[in-house]
Design a protein around this motif. Structure first.
Motif, PDB file in Angstrom:
ATOM      1  N   ALA A 177       0.829  -1.210   0.000  1.00 49.14           N
ATOM      2  CA  ALA A 177       0.000   0.000   0.000  1.00 49.14           C
ATOM      3  C   ALA A 177       0.864   1.260   0.000  1.00 49.14           C
ATOM      4  CB  ALA A 177      -0.930  -0.006   1.207  1.00 49.14           C
ATOM      5  N   SER A 178       1.994   1.200   0.685  1.00 50.22           N
ATOM      6  CA  SER A 178       2.836   2.390   0.814  1.00 50.22           C
ATOM      7  C   SER A 178       3.487   2.789  -0.501  1.00 50.22           C
ATOM      8  CB  SER A 178       3.912   2.163   1.879  1.00 50.22           C
ATOM      9  OG  SER A 178       4.873   1.205   1.451  1.00 50.22           O
ATOM     10  N   VAL A 179       3.575   1.852  -1.465  1.00 51.60           N
ATOM     11  CA  VAL A 179       4.130   2.189  -2.791  1.00 51.60           C
ATOM     12  C   VAL A 179       3.037   2.208  -3.859  1.00 51.60           C
ATOM     13  CG1 VAL A 179       6.460   1.388  -2.269  1.00 51.60           C
ATOM     14  CG2 VAL A 179       4.791  -0.240  -3.184  1.00 51.60           C
ATOM     15  N   GLY A 180       1.786   2.235  -3.416  1.00 55.64           N
ATOM     16  CA  GLY A 180       0.674   2.389  -4.343  1.00 55.64           C
ATOM     17  C   GLY A 180       0.240   1.126  -5.055  1.00 55.64           C
ATOM     18  N   LEU A 181       0.676  -0.043  -4.554  1.00 53.91           N
ATOM     19  CA  LEU A 181       0.308  -1.301  -5.208  1.00 53.91           C
ATOM     20  C   LEU A 181      -0.908  -1.935  -4.530  1.00 53.91           C
ATOM     21  CD1 LEU A 181       3.858  -2.832  -5.876  1.00 53.91           C
ATOM     22  CD2 LEU A 181       2.364  -1.576  -7.460  1.00 53.91           C
ATOM     23  N   TRP A 182      -1.962  -1.133  -4.359  1.00 55.78           N
ATOM     24  CA  TRP A 182      -3.162  -1.628  -3.690  1.00 55.78           C
ATOM     25  C   TRP A 182      -3.795  -2.785  -4.464  1.00 55.78           C
ATOM     26  CZ3 TRP A 182      -2.567   3.723  -4.689  1.00 55.78           C
ATOM     27  CH2 TRP A 182      -2.193   4.480  -3.567  1.00 55.78           C
ATOM     28  N   ASP A 183      -3.766  -2.726  -5.770  1.00 56.19           N
ATOM     29  CA  ASP A 183      -4.406  -3.761  -6.577  1.00 56.19           C
ATOM     30  C   ASP A 183      -3.636  -5.081  -6.539  1.00 56.19           C
ATOM     31  OD1 ASP A 183      -6.393  -2.004  -7.273  1.00 56.19           O
ATOM     32  OD2 ASP A 183      -5.495  -1.446  -9.196  1.00 56.19           O
ATOM     33  N   ASN A 184      -2.423  -5.075  -6.025  1.00 60.42           N
ATOM     34  CA  ASN A 184      -1.651  -6.311  -5.894  1.00 60.42           C
ATOM     35  C   ASN A 184      -1.955  -7.041  -4.593  1.00 60.42           C
ATOM     36  OD1 ASN A 184      -0.058  -4.314  -7.638  1.00 60.42           O
ATOM     37  ND2 ASN A 184       0.941  -6.238  -8.134  1.00 60.42           N
ATOM     38  N   ILE A 185      -2.752  -6.415  -3.722  1.00 58.50           N
ATOM     39  CA  ILE A 185      -3.204  -7.077  -2.487  1.00 58.50           C
ATOM     40  C   ILE A 185      -4.548  -7.718  -2.811  1.00 58.50           C
ATOM     41  CG2 ILE A 185      -3.792  -6.787  -0.054  1.00 58.50           C
ATOM     42  CD1 ILE A 185      -2.218  -4.106  -0.179  1.00 58.50           C
ATOM     43  N   GLU A 186      -4.551  -9.021  -2.944  1.00 59.65           N
ATOM     44  CA  GLU A 186      -5.756  -9.694  -3.429  1.00 59.65           C
ATOM     45  C   GLU A 186      -6.708 -10.106  -2.322  1.00 59.65           C
ATOM     46  OE1 GLU A 186      -6.830 -13.302  -6.507  1.00 59.65           O
ATOM     47  OE2 GLU A 186      -5.223 -13.627  -5.047  1.00 59.65           O
ATOM     48  N   ARG A 187      -6.160 -10.664  -1.251  1.00 52.64           N
ATOM     49  CA  ARG A 187      -7.026 -11.253  -0.228  1.00 52.64           C
ATOM     50  C   ARG A 187      -6.323 -11.235   1.126  1.00 52.64           C
ATOM     51  NH1 ARG A 187      -8.968 -17.565   0.257  1.00 52.64           N
ATOM     52  NH2 ARG A 187     -10.134 -17.278   2.188  1.00 52.64           N
ATOM     53  N   GLY A 188      -7.070 -10.819   2.163  1.00 50.92           N
ATOM     54  CA  GLY A 188      -6.511 -10.791   3.501  1.00 50.92           C
ATOM     55  C   GLY A 188      -5.981  -9.403   3.846  1.00 50.92           C
ATOM     56  N   PRO A 189      -5.345  -9.286   5.021  1.00 52.85           N
ATOM     57  CA  PRO A 189      -5.035 -10.352   5.972  1.00 52.85           C
ATOM     58  C   PRO A 189      -6.303 -10.997   6.553  1.00 52.85           C
ATOM     59  CG  PRO A 189      -3.719  -8.387   6.412  1.00 52.85           C
ATOM     60  CD  PRO A 189      -4.784  -7.992   5.444  1.00 52.85           C
ATOM     61  N   GLY A 190      -6.158 -12.280   6.872  1.00 55.64           N
ATOM     62  CA  GLY A 190      -7.254 -13.033   7.450  1.00 55.64           C
ATOM     63  C   GLY A 190      -6.734 -14.270   8.136  1.00 55.64           C
ATOM     64  N   ARG A 191      -7.668 -15.118   8.563  1.00 54.68           N
ATOM     65  CA  ARG A 191      -7.291 -16.385   9.182  1.00 54.68           C
ATOM     66  C   ARG A 191      -8.103 -17.508   8.561  1.00 54.68           C
ATOM     67  NH1 ARG A 191      -5.887 -17.824  15.398  1.00 54.68           N
ATOM     68  NH2 ARG A 191      -5.123 -19.912  14.961  1.00 54.68           N
ATOM     69  N   HIS A 192      -7.410 -18.535   8.113  1.00 53.47           N
ATOM     70  CA  HIS A 192      -8.091 -19.698   7.562  1.00 53.47           C
ATOM     71  C   HIS A 192      -8.722 -20.540   8.678  1.00 53.47           C
ATOM     72  CE1 HIS A 192      -6.778 -19.180   3.501  1.00 53.47           C
ATOM     73  NE2 HIS A 192      -5.498 -19.320   3.766  1.00 53.47           N
ATOM     74  N   GLY A 193      -9.867 -21.169   8.341  1.00 52.27           N
ATOM     75  CA  GLY A 193     -10.374 -22.221   9.211  1.00 52.27           C
ATOM     76  C   GLY A 193      -9.556 -23.474   8.975  1.00 52.27           C
ATOM     77  N   ALA A 194      -9.523 -23.933   7.737  1.00 56.61           N
ATOM     78  CA  ALA A 194      -8.643 -25.045   7.378  1.00 56.61           C
ATOM     79  C   ALA A 194      -7.197 -24.608   7.546  1.00 56.61           C
ATOM     80  CB  ALA A 194      -8.899 -25.458   5.932  1.00 56.61           C
ATOM     81  N   THR A 195      -6.441 -25.388   8.274  1.00 58.18           N
ATOM     82  CA  THR A 195      -5.008 -25.213   8.581  1.00 58.18           C
ATOM     83  C   THR A 195      -4.733 -24.159   9.642  1.00 58.18           C
ATOM     84  OG1 THR A 195      -4.295 -23.551   6.940  1.00 58.18           O
ATOM     85  CG2 THR A 195      -4.482 -25.847   6.190  1.00 58.18           C
ATOM     86  N   GLU A 196      -5.717 -23.315   9.969  1.00 65.08           N
ATOM     87  CA  GLU A 196      -5.642 -22.358  11.081  1.00 65.08           C
ATOM     88  C   GLU A 196      -4.745 -21.155  10.841  1.00 65.08           C
ATOM     89  OE1 GLU A 196      -4.730 -24.216  14.835  1.00 65.08           O
ATOM     90  OE2 GLU A 196      -6.025 -25.931  14.425  1.00 65.08           O
ATOM     91  N   GLY A 197      -3.995 -21.121   9.754  1.00 59.10           N
ATOM     92  CA  GLY A 197      -2.980 -20.093   9.593  1.00 59.10           C
ATOM     93  C   GLY A 197      -3.534 -18.715   9.286  1.00 59.10           C
ATOM     94  N   TYR A 198      -2.819 -17.697   9.742  1.00 64.14           N
ATOM     95  CA  TYR A 198      -3.063 -16.323   9.316  1.00 64.14           C
ATOM     96  C   TYR A 198      -2.427 -16.139   7.946  1.00 64.14           C
ATOM     97  CZ  TYR A 198      -4.249 -15.435  14.208  1.00 64.14           C
ATOM     98  OH  TYR A 198      -4.817 -15.480  15.446  1.00 64.14           O
TER      99      TYR A 198
END
Length: 315
Positions: A222-243
């Protein structure tokens, strides 16, 4: 059974090496081992091997191959006999830092490179002043797309020694995603079933030590203007539990950063976690956040090992 030690590395196609270096190394912090012609070799801060991500100059995005390390050199000759006995094409292959290995395609057409010895260059574990970006630690897992999930999973279990940790069922009770491991991580290979655009490669994932590093990936882009390159998240999966967080590079190849999943301590006691269709939302995101359509429907093609060209997708 072929004795696989771990998922070692991934070779992906990029159209502009300088832009790819900027994205993966300067921004996100993968360590550049070297550039050699049309290839850049990168690794995580705790990886002493020569590389875990190869950026290969090409005219479009895609997967060249997934690298797996075997437990000893003799496994390569055994693997050649086993794979050819299954009717699979096997080629001797070498890459920078690896003088001998085998390139083949799984029954569903995913290109795999088996090797034992890779040049060792040393890790940067305690060289904290050299850590950059999100401080990627190591390659954690890969995710790819096939048409016949059961045939592919059967191959990985019986021939490669993997076992299932989790699975997702559709509304008819059929498996559509399977997570598998060899070392005991929550997963090292994830496979999804699709009736179109197969075989395909969805993403590779690097482990990071802290949830703050997952969030930092978003802050950096975001700091270099690449907002469109952030597709999904941050979040936490149910499967595998990982952030998690999923990013797209300039060619739309996908990379995930991931942390805090579980470890299977006793494989003989483990019972695969089964997610049903009505658990879909929190299976994929434990907080039930919506999934972008691009993540569900977009991935990249894979190369044909005989030609080095991308395979046409089955529709």
């Amino acid at each position: 059974m072929i004795n696989i030690l771990r998922v070692s590395h991934v070779c992906i196609r990029v159209s502009d090496l300088d832009k790819a270096r900027y994205f993966y190394s300067e921004l996100l912090g993968l360590v550049e081992t070297e550039k050699d012609g049309d290839y850049i070799y990168l690794r995580g801060i705790e990886e002493g091997q020569h590389h875990s991500l190869i950026l290969k100059k090409a005219n479009s995005a895609g997967l060249s191959y997934i690298g797996l390390r075997v437990t000893k050199g003799e496994e390569l000759d055994k693997a050649k006999r086993e794979l050819e006995g299954l009717g699979l094409k096997v080629m001797r292959f070498r890459e920078k830092g690896v003088s001998d290995g085998l390139l083949f395609e799984t029954p569903q057409g995913i290109p795999i490179f088996l090797y034992y010895e890779m040049e060792y260059v040393g890790d940067l574990r305690l060289a904290f002043h050299k850590h950059r970006g999100v401080s990627p630690v190591r390659l954690a897992h890969v995710n790819y797309i096939v048409n016949d999930l059961e045939k592919e999973t059967d191959f990985l279990r019986k021939i490669m020694g993997y076992y299932e940790t989790e699975m997702y069922l559709d509304k008819d009770g059929n498996r559509t995603v399977v997570w598998l491991t060899k070392r005991g991580d929550s997963h090292e290979i994830a496979i999804a079933r699709s009736d179109k655009n197969f075989p395909g490669f969805h993403h590779e994932t690097y482990y990071v030590h802290d949830v703050r590093d997952v969030i930092k990936a978003a802050d950096i882009l975001a700091s270099v203007g690449l907002w469109d390159n952030i597709e999904r998240g941050p979040g936490r999966h149910g499967a595998t539990e990982g952030y998690y967080i999923y990013l797209r590079d300039f060619d739309r190849n996908r990379i995930e950063f991931f942390t805090n999943d579980y470890v299977v301590l006793d494989p003989d006691k483990w019972k695969p976690v089964v997610w049903t269709h009505d658990q879909y939302r929190y299976r994929s995101d434990f907080w039930s956040r919506p999934i972008p359509q691009s993540w569900l429907n977009e991935w990249v093609p894979v190369e044909d090992i005989s030609t080095g060209q991308l395979k046409g997708w089955s529709k």
